[in-house]
Design a protein around this motif. Structure first.
Motif, PDB file in Angstrom:
ATOM      1  N   LYS A 208      49.041  35.848  32.729  1.00 45.66           N
ATOM      2  CA  LYS A 208      48.703  36.675  31.575  1.00 45.66           C
ATOM      3  C   LYS A 208      47.682  35.943  30.704  1.00 45.66           C
ATOM      4  CE  LYS A 208      53.165  39.062  31.350  1.00 45.66           C
ATOM      5  NZ  LYS A 208      54.356  39.372  30.515  1.00 45.66           N
ATOM      6  N   LEU A 209      46.605  36.636  30.363  1.00 49.12           N
ATOM      7  CA  LEU A 209      45.540  36.041  29.564  1.00 49.12           C
ATOM      8  C   LEU A 209      45.580  36.566  28.135  1.00 49.12           C
ATOM      9  CD1 LEU A 209      42.599  36.352  32.143  1.00 49.12           C
ATOM     10  CD2 LEU A 209      44.056  34.363  31.740  1.00 49.12           C
ATOM     11  N   ALA A 210      45.238  35.703  27.217  1.00 52.32           N
ATOM     12  CA  ALA A 210      45.155  36.117  25.815  1.00 52.32           C
ATOM     13  C   ALA A 210      43.931  37.009  25.629  1.00 52.32           C
ATOM     14  CB  ALA A 210      45.049  34.884  24.917  1.00 52.32           C
ATOM     15  N   PRO A 211      43.907  37.833  24.602  1.00 54.62           N
ATOM     16  CA  PRO A 211      42.746  38.696  24.361  1.00 54.62           C
ATOM     17  C   PRO A 211      41.452  37.875  24.293  1.00 54.62           C
ATOM     18  CG  PRO A 211      44.543  39.329  22.924  1.00 54.62           C
ATOM     19  CD  PRO A 211      44.970  38.063  23.603  1.00 54.62           C
ATOM     20  N   GLY A 212      40.489  38.257  25.129  1.00 57.03           N
ATOM     21  CA  GLY A 212      39.210  37.552  25.159  1.00 57.03           C
ATOM     22  C   GLY A 212      39.188  36.322  26.052  1.00 57.03           C
ATOM     23  N   GLU A 213      40.347  35.895  26.534  1.00 57.26           N
ATOM     24  CA  GLU A 213      40.405  34.715  27.401  1.00 57.26           C
ATOM     25  C   GLU A 213      39.934  35.068  28.815  1.00 57.26           C
ATOM     26  OE1 GLU A 213      43.649  31.382  29.034  1.00 57.26           O
ATOM     27  OE2 GLU A 213      44.312  33.138  27.877  1.00 57.26           O
ATOM     28  N   LYS A 214      39.146  34.192  29.408  1.00 56.54           N
ATOM     29  CA  LYS A 214      38.646  34.409  30.758  1.00 56.54           C
ATOM     30  C   LYS A 214      39.459  33.596  31.761  1.00 56.54           C
ATOM     31  CE  LYS A 214      33.832  35.398  29.509  1.00 56.54           C
ATOM     32  NZ  LYS A 214      32.405  35.000  29.719  1.00 56.54           N
ATOM     33  N   PRO A 215      39.564  34.084  33.004  1.00 52.82           N
ATOM     34  CA  PRO A 215      40.270  33.301  34.022  1.00 52.82           C
ATOM     35  C   PRO A 215      39.583  31.953  34.243  1.00 52.82           C
ATOM     36  CG  PRO A 215      39.857  35.544  34.780  1.00 52.82           C
ATOM     37  CD  PRO A 215      39.075  35.374  33.521  1.00 52.82           C
ATOM     38  N   LYS A 216      40.347  30.967  34.678  1.00 53.67           N
ATOM     39  CA  LYS A 216      39.799  29.634  34.918  1.00 53.67           C
ATOM     40  C   LYS A 216      38.738  29.650  36.002  1.00 53.67           C
ATOM     41  CE  LYS A 216      41.129  24.896  36.117  1.00 53.67           C
ATOM     42  NZ  LYS A 216      42.247  23.975  36.444  1.00 53.67           N
ATOM     43  N   TYR A 217      38.994  30.466  37.047  1.00 51.50           N
ATOM     44  CA  TYR A 217      38.068  30.506  38.176  1.00 51.50           C
ATOM     45  C   TYR A 217      37.421  31.885  38.271  1.00 51.50           C
ATOM     46  CZ  TYR A 217      40.889  26.438  39.487  1.00 51.50           C
ATOM     47  OH  TYR A 217      41.556  25.247  39.488  1.00 51.50           O
ATOM     48  N   SER A 218      36.114  31.902  38.541  1.00 47.64           N
ATOM     49  CA  SER A 218      35.401  33.172  38.643  1.00 47.64           C
ATOM     50  C   SER A 218      35.308  33.677  40.076  1.00 47.64           C
ATOM     51  CB  SER A 218      33.985  33.027  38.066  1.00 47.64           C
ATOM     52  OG  SER A 218      33.257  32.023  38.774  1.00 47.64           O
ATOM     53  N   GLY A 219      35.693  32.854  41.047  1.00 41.14           N
ATOM     54  CA  GLY A 219      35.641  33.257  42.443  1.00 41.14           C
ATOM     55  C   GLY A 219      35.886  32.074  43.360  1.00 41.14           C
ATOM     56  N   GLY A 220      35.761  32.319  44.660  1.00 43.83           N
ATOM     57  CA  GLY A 220      36.058  31.289  45.646  1.00 43.83           C
ATOM     58  C   GLY A 220      35.197  30.046  45.518  1.00 43.83           C
ATOM     59  N   MET A 221      33.887  30.204  45.373  1.00 46.52           N
ATOM     60  CA  MET A 221      32.996  29.054  45.267  1.00 46.52           C
ATOM     61  C   MET A 221      33.255  28.266  43.986  1.00 46.52           C
ATOM     62  SD  MET A 221      31.396  28.808  48.012  1.00 46.52           S
ATOM     63  CE  MET A 221      30.380  27.437  47.456  1.00 46.52           C
ATOM     64  N   ASP A 222      33.623  28.988  42.920  1.00 41.57           N
ATOM     65  CA  ASP A 222      33.933  28.302  41.667  1.00 41.57           C
ATOM     66  C   ASP A 222      35.192  27.458  41.816  1.00 41.57           C
ATOM     67  OD1 ASP A 222      33.460  27.701  38.915  1.00 41.57           O
ATOM     68  OD2 ASP A 222      35.069  29.089  38.366  1.00 41.57           O
ATOM     69  N   VAL A 223      36.167  27.948  42.583  1.00 35.90           N
ATOM     70  CA  VAL A 223      37.373  27.162  42.858  1.00 35.90           C
ATOM     71  C   VAL A 223      36.990  25.860  43.569  1.00 35.90           C
ATOM     72  CG1 VAL A 223      39.555  27.062  44.116  1.00 35.90           C
ATOM     73  CG2 VAL A 223      38.892  29.176  42.988  1.00 35.90           C
ATOM     74  N   VAL A 224      36.163  25.975  44.592  1.00 32.07           N
ATOM     75  CA  VAL A 224      35.751  24.791  45.361  1.00 32.07           C
ATOM     76  C   VAL A 224      35.015  23.797  44.466  1.00 32.07           C
ATOM     77  CG1 VAL A 224      34.309  23.955  47.262  1.00 32.07           C
ATOM     78  CG2 VAL A 224      35.624  26.062  47.531  1.00 32.07           C
ATOM     79  N   ARG A 225      34.102  24.295  43.619  1.00 34.00           N
ATOM     80  CA  ARG A 225      33.335  23.412  42.734  1.00 34.00           C
ATOM     81  C   ARG A 225      34.249  22.650  41.769  1.00 34.00           C
ATOM     82  NH1 ARG A 225      29.287  27.580  42.758  1.00 34.00           N
ATOM     83  NH2 ARG A 225      30.366  28.619  41.021  1.00 34.00           N
ATOM     84  N   GLN A 226      35.185  23.383  41.175  1.00 37.03           N
ATOM     85  CA  GLN A 226      36.060  22.734  40.203  1.00 37.03           C
ATOM     86  C   GLN A 226      37.055  21.771  40.859  1.00 37.03           C
ATOM     87  OE1 GLN A 226      37.591  24.778  36.775  1.00 37.03           O
ATOM     88  NE2 GLN A 226      36.342  26.604  37.164  1.00 37.03           N
ATOM     89  N   LEU A 227      37.560  22.142  42.020  1.00 34.08           N
ATOM     90  CA  LEU A 227      38.470  21.247  42.735  1.00 34.08           C
ATOM     91  C   LEU A 227      37.754  19.956  43.127  1.00 34.08           C
ATOM     92  CD1 LEU A 227      40.410  23.677  45.131  1.00 34.08           C
ATOM     93  CD2 LEU A 227      41.282  22.563  43.067  1.00 34.08           C
ATOM     94  N   TYR A 228      36.536  20.095  43.607  1.00 32.82           N
ATOM     95  CA  TYR A 228      35.757  18.919  44.008  1.00 32.82           C
ATOM     96  C   TYR A 228      35.458  18.031  42.798  1.00 32.82           C
ATOM     97  CZ  TYR A 228      32.179  16.012  46.163  1.00 32.82           C
ATOM     98  OH  TYR A 228      31.462  14.932  46.625  1.00 32.82           O
ATOM     99  N   LYS A 229      35.151  18.666  41.677  1.00 27.79           N
ATOM    100  CA  LYS A 229      34.858  17.920  40.448  1.00 27.79           C
ATOM    101  C   LYS A 229      36.088  17.165  39.958  1.00 27.79           C
ATOM    102  CE  LYS A 229      32.916  18.558  35.798  1.00 27.79           C
ATOM    103  NZ  LYS A 229      32.400  19.550  34.811  1.00 27.79           N
ATOM    104  N   GLU A 230      37.261  17.784  40.115  1.00 23.98           N
ATOM    105  CA  GLU A 230      38.507  17.183  39.636  1.00 23.98           C
ATOM    106  C   GLU A 230      39.022  16.066  40.544  1.00 23.98           C
ATOM    107  OE1 GLU A 230      41.116  20.496  39.395  1.00 23.98           O
ATOM    108  OE2 GLU A 230      40.037  21.440  37.729  1.00 23.98           O
ATOM    109  N   GLY A 231      38.879  16.253  41.860  1.00 18.97           N
ATOM    110  CA  GLY A 231      39.477  15.254  42.760  1.00 18.97           C
ATOM    111  C   GLY A 231      38.742  15.008  44.048  1.00 18.97           C
ATOM    112  N   GLY A 232      37.502  15.473  44.146  1.00 17.09           N
ATOM    113  CA  GLY A 232      36.723  15.236  45.345  1.00 17.09           C
ATOM    114  C   GLY A 232      37.208  16.029  46.551  1.00 17.09           C
TER     115      GLY A 232
END
Length: 342
Positions: free
Chosen positions: A182-206
């Protein structure tokens, strides 16, 4: 001593001769052997290529048919206690929140992109596994593999497939779980799609973060694939029309029988490995550094043995149509390629 009786030395010499490889005596014989070996290699390569293509097409069929069931399974496996009352409740709440298409196909981009090579590699690996089994073990005179040999080939297929399965399933389950938050009003999801998940995971832990859950994936897919292909071949053999007198196969398997065999294979795969899949889903969606042992202890403390089986019903419900579609797609692809190239 009779002249027909061989001496011990002659017997040893004959045994050694039998073990030696055949050496061609003429240029023509050498050319013929090289040609035969090249033809056999080309045939094996073509068989593997066709299995690769057919497996990819079967995988796409599986995703289209089975993704809504898979989404319900993952959300039940990862949700806190009391969020959902069951699989139907997951479907109702997902559709109410995001509509029919987004509600039932959240996270579908990752498996659609990944499932083609994943299933392609699986069926290629199975074909290669059968060739390895034939080369390293004794095969029945009719050329058919035993259930144990088929299981070994099936287990082998999971080894190369894990390299593709683990990161794509990591992305898929993260997006599926994000869809239930559940998101607060105006809050966006952490990930915008599959490639964004990969980018953020790689940034966080390689790379290690992207491939989290690989060991659990292999622990699931190794025995799961062994059961999968063994059950499929066993059911196919049982449903093949046979001559009432000789007991030999007397006709081709119908598409309906192939569908039944595929559905049965899917059920056979999930029953022994579902607890491992639950651990894998938890491991791949957990925040921070977690271990397989830590996830197992946490699940058991939360609900005992039952905690390893949330989403079991939708997983089996998905297994029937998704795997029926998979093997039907594979067989149709093989038939199309046989008509085109044979």
């Amino acid at each position: 001593m009779s002249s027909t009786t061989s001496s011990p030395g002659a017997k040893i010499q004959q045994a050694v001769t039998d073990k030696l490889p055949h050496l061609p005596e003429t240029k023509e014989e050498l050319k013929a052997e090289i040609k035969a070996e090249a033809k056999a290699a080309a045939s094996a390569g073509a068989s593997q290529l066709r299995s690769f293509v057919a497996g990819g097409f079967g995988g796409v069929c599986a995703v289209v048919v089975g993704h809504p069931f898979d989404l319900a399974k993952v959300r039940l496996q990862t949700a806190e206690k009391g969020v959902y009352t069951g699989a139907i409740d997951v479907v109702k709440k997902s559709i109410a929140k995001d509509g029919l298409r987004r509600g039932l196909y959240a996270g579908v981009s990752a498996p659609l992109v990944g499932v083609t090579p994943m299933f392609a590699v699986s069926f290629w690996g199975y074909d290669l596994g059968k060739q390895i089994v034939r080369a390293t073990s004794t095969v029945a005179p009719d050329g058919n593999l035993s259930i144990a040999q088929i299981s070994a080939a099936g287990f082998f297929s999971a080894i190369p497939m894990t390299a593709i399965t683990a990161p794509f399933e990591r992305v898929k389950v993260i997006l599926q779980v994000q869809g239930q938050q559940k998101l607060a009003p105006g809050e966006k999801p952490k990930y915008s799609g599959g490639m964004d998940v990969v980018r953020q995971l790689y940034k966080e832990g390689g790379v290690r973060s992207v491939f989290r859950g690989s060991v659990a994936t292999l622990a699931r897919d190794g025995p799961g694939s062994a059961a999968y292909f063994a059950a499929y071949e066993y059911i196919k053999k049982a449903l093949t029309p046979k001559d009432p007198v000789t007991g030999e196969a007397s006709g081709k398997l119908s598409l309906g029988a192939i569908t039944v065999a595929g559905a049965g294979a899917g059920v056979a795969m999930w029953i022994p490995v579902f607890p491992i899949d639950t651990v894998k889903s938890r491991l791949q969606t957990a925040e921070g550094n977690v271990t397989i042992g830590g996830v197992v202890k946490q699940l058991y403390r939360a609900g005992g043995y039952k905690a390893f089986f949330p989403g079991f019903a939708p997983a089996l419900a998905r297994a029937v149509p998704a795997n029926a579609a998979t093997f039907l797609g594979v067989e149709l692809a093989h038939q199309a390629m046989n008509k085109a190239f044979n």
